[in-house]
Design a protein around this motif. Structure first.
Motif, short mmCIF file in Angstrom:
data_model
loop_
_atom_site.label_atom_id
_atom_site.label_comp_id
_atom_site.label_asym_id
_atom_site.label_seq_id
_atom_site.Cartn_x
_atom_site.Cartn_y
_atom_site.Cartn_z
N THR A 179 0.10 -5.77 -2.96
CA THR A 179 -1.23 -6.61 -3.21
C THR A 179 -2.52 -6.13 -2.63
N CYS A 180 -2.40 -5.40 -1.47
CA CYS A 180 -3.50 -4.83 -1.02
C CYS A 180 -3.84 -3.68 -1.99
N GLY A 181 -2.80 -2.90 -2.33
CA GLY A 181 -2.97 -1.67 -3.05
C GLY A 181 -3.53 -1.90 -4.75
N LEU A 182 -3.28 -3.22 -5.13
CA LEU A 182 -3.86 -3.60 -6.16
C LEU A 182 -5.38 -3.81 -6.22
N LEU A 183 -5.73 -4.58 -4.86
CA LEU A 183 -7.10 -4.88 -4.55
C LEU A 183 -7.86 -3.68 -4.54
N SER A 184 -7.39 -2.65 -3.97
CA SER A 184 -8.14 -1.26 -3.87
C SER A 184 -8.27 -0.70 -5.08
N PHE A 185 -7.19 -0.61 -5.93
CA PHE A 185 -7.27 0.02 -7.42
C PHE A 185 -8.22 -0.69 -8.18
N PHE A 186 -8.53 -1.90 -8.23
CA PHE A 186 -9.36 -2.75 -9.06
C PHE A 186 -10.88 -2.65 -8.46
N GLY A 187 -10.92 -2.47 -7.23
CA GLY A 187 -11.94 -2.50 -6.47
C GLY A 187 -12.73 -3.99 -6.43
N LEU A 188 -11.78 -4.67 -6.20
CA LEU A 188 -12.15 -6.18 -5.77
C LEU A 188 -12.80 -6.36 -4.62
N ASP A 189 -13.66 -7.23 -4.61
CA ASP A 189 -14.17 -7.50 -2.98
C ASP A 189 -13.23 -8.07 -1.93
N PHE A 190 -13.03 -7.22 -0.87
CA PHE A 190 -12.11 -7.52 0.07
C PHE A 190 -13.03 -8.28 1.34
#
Length: 313
Positions: A179-190
């Motif tokens: 999940t964290c990998g996808l958030l990083s890949f799509f550049g979504l706000d963390f």
């Protein structure tokens, strides 16, 4: 849709374990790619963690983003980013990273932006976080996540035999990393909201796995001569309707937030939506498939010999 619900609520007999080698390979690849993406690309930290300014403005008419960027360009603000939100094109999010500025200096930037834009805009949201506060929130978010995972680990370790506990932990780590990998890949706000979504995902994943493991333990006691692989498949088929219907209703709610929740809730909704998918997948093809090499009956009999009351359900 009615046919799908009718089909899934009937007794099913899928051979889930038949593809365990393929799914193990897929899971390994997803985890490795996620780790590489996080290491290379990193996260798009929101102002909660990085410090800075966020303003959400609305105009009665459609906003020309390039024209607005030119107007604000004369202010010489570092790392200024404008993003259109909504379908009508009359809403804009202004972000300005201000890592080295204190709260007073950030308020000065906000006042400059307001003076430049004038009174024709509605200021729907204004957030600012100082660099020191951002670092503290980042540290607190990491501590909260680690403590939550440790608490879950302690629970499943006492709740189940060690093979079950280890399978649960592996599935949980798999879900969080992917999940964290996808958030990083799509550049979504963390942000802190995203951390809350990741912890929600962890709870959902573990709950799904615990329900599956409970059924496996029940069937181990009930079907003493059944082949272990067949028993794992039967246990998964027994709770398939519950898993499918629970996951589907949660996905509908997350999808509604993803479509209509706006920019603020996008990363939260995406994490929950994806978390339902990957959590269901891992409870079957990671946590349950992990049990196949072990002699679960021998372990359960040994446990019952130590505890004459058996496992308390």
């Amino acid at each position: 849709m009615i046919k799908i619900f009718s089909w899934v609520t009937k007794d099913t007999n899928f051979d889930f374990m038949k593809t365990k080698k393929i799914t193990f390979a897929v899971s390994t690849i997803m985890v490795l790619l996620s780790i590489i993406c996080i290491a290379v690309k990193g996260f798009n930290f929101g102002i909660d963690f990085s410090g800075g300014i966020l303003m959400e403005i609305k105009s009665p008419e459609k906003i020309n983003v390039e024209e607005l960027r030119s107007e604000l360009g004369v202010l010489d603000i570092d790392d200024l980013n404008l993003q259109a939100i909504g379908e009508e094109g009359n809403e804009i999010v202004i972000r300005a990273q201000a890592k080295d500025l204190d709260e007073k200096a950030q308020m000065g930037i906000i006042n400059k932006i307001k003076e430049t834009l004038g009174a024709k805009y509605e200021y729907r949201r204004i957030d600012l976080v100082g660099p020191q506060v951002g670092d503290e929130l980042k540290k607190d978010g990491i501590i909260a996540s680690v403590l939550a995972v440790l608490a879950i680990t302690v629970y499943v370790w006492f709740r189940f035999e060690w093979q079950f506990a280890l399978g649960t932990i592996i599935g949980l780590v798999h879900d969080i990393i992917v999940t964290c990998g996808l958030l990083s890949f799509f550049g979504l706000d963390f942000s802190l909201t995203t951390v809350a979504a990741v912890l929600t995902l962890a709870g959902y994943s573990v709950n799904d796995t615990v329900v599956t493991y409970d059924r496996i333990r029940e069937n181990l006691a009930k079907f003493k001569k059944m082949n272990q692989t067949d028993l794992l498949n039967k246990s998964l088929n027994d709770i398939l309707s519950r898993t499918f219907l629970t996951g589907l209703t949660t996905m509908f709610a997350a999808l509604a937030l993803l479509i209509w929740g706006g920019d603020t809730l996008r990363s939260f909704a995406f994490t929950i939506f994806w978390g339902v998918i990957v959590g269901t997948y891992s409870s079957i093809y990671v946590s349950t498939a992990f049990l196949t090499p072990f002699d679960l009956r021998a372990t359960q009999e040994a446990q019952n010999n130590v505890n004459p009351f058996g496992n308390v359900q």
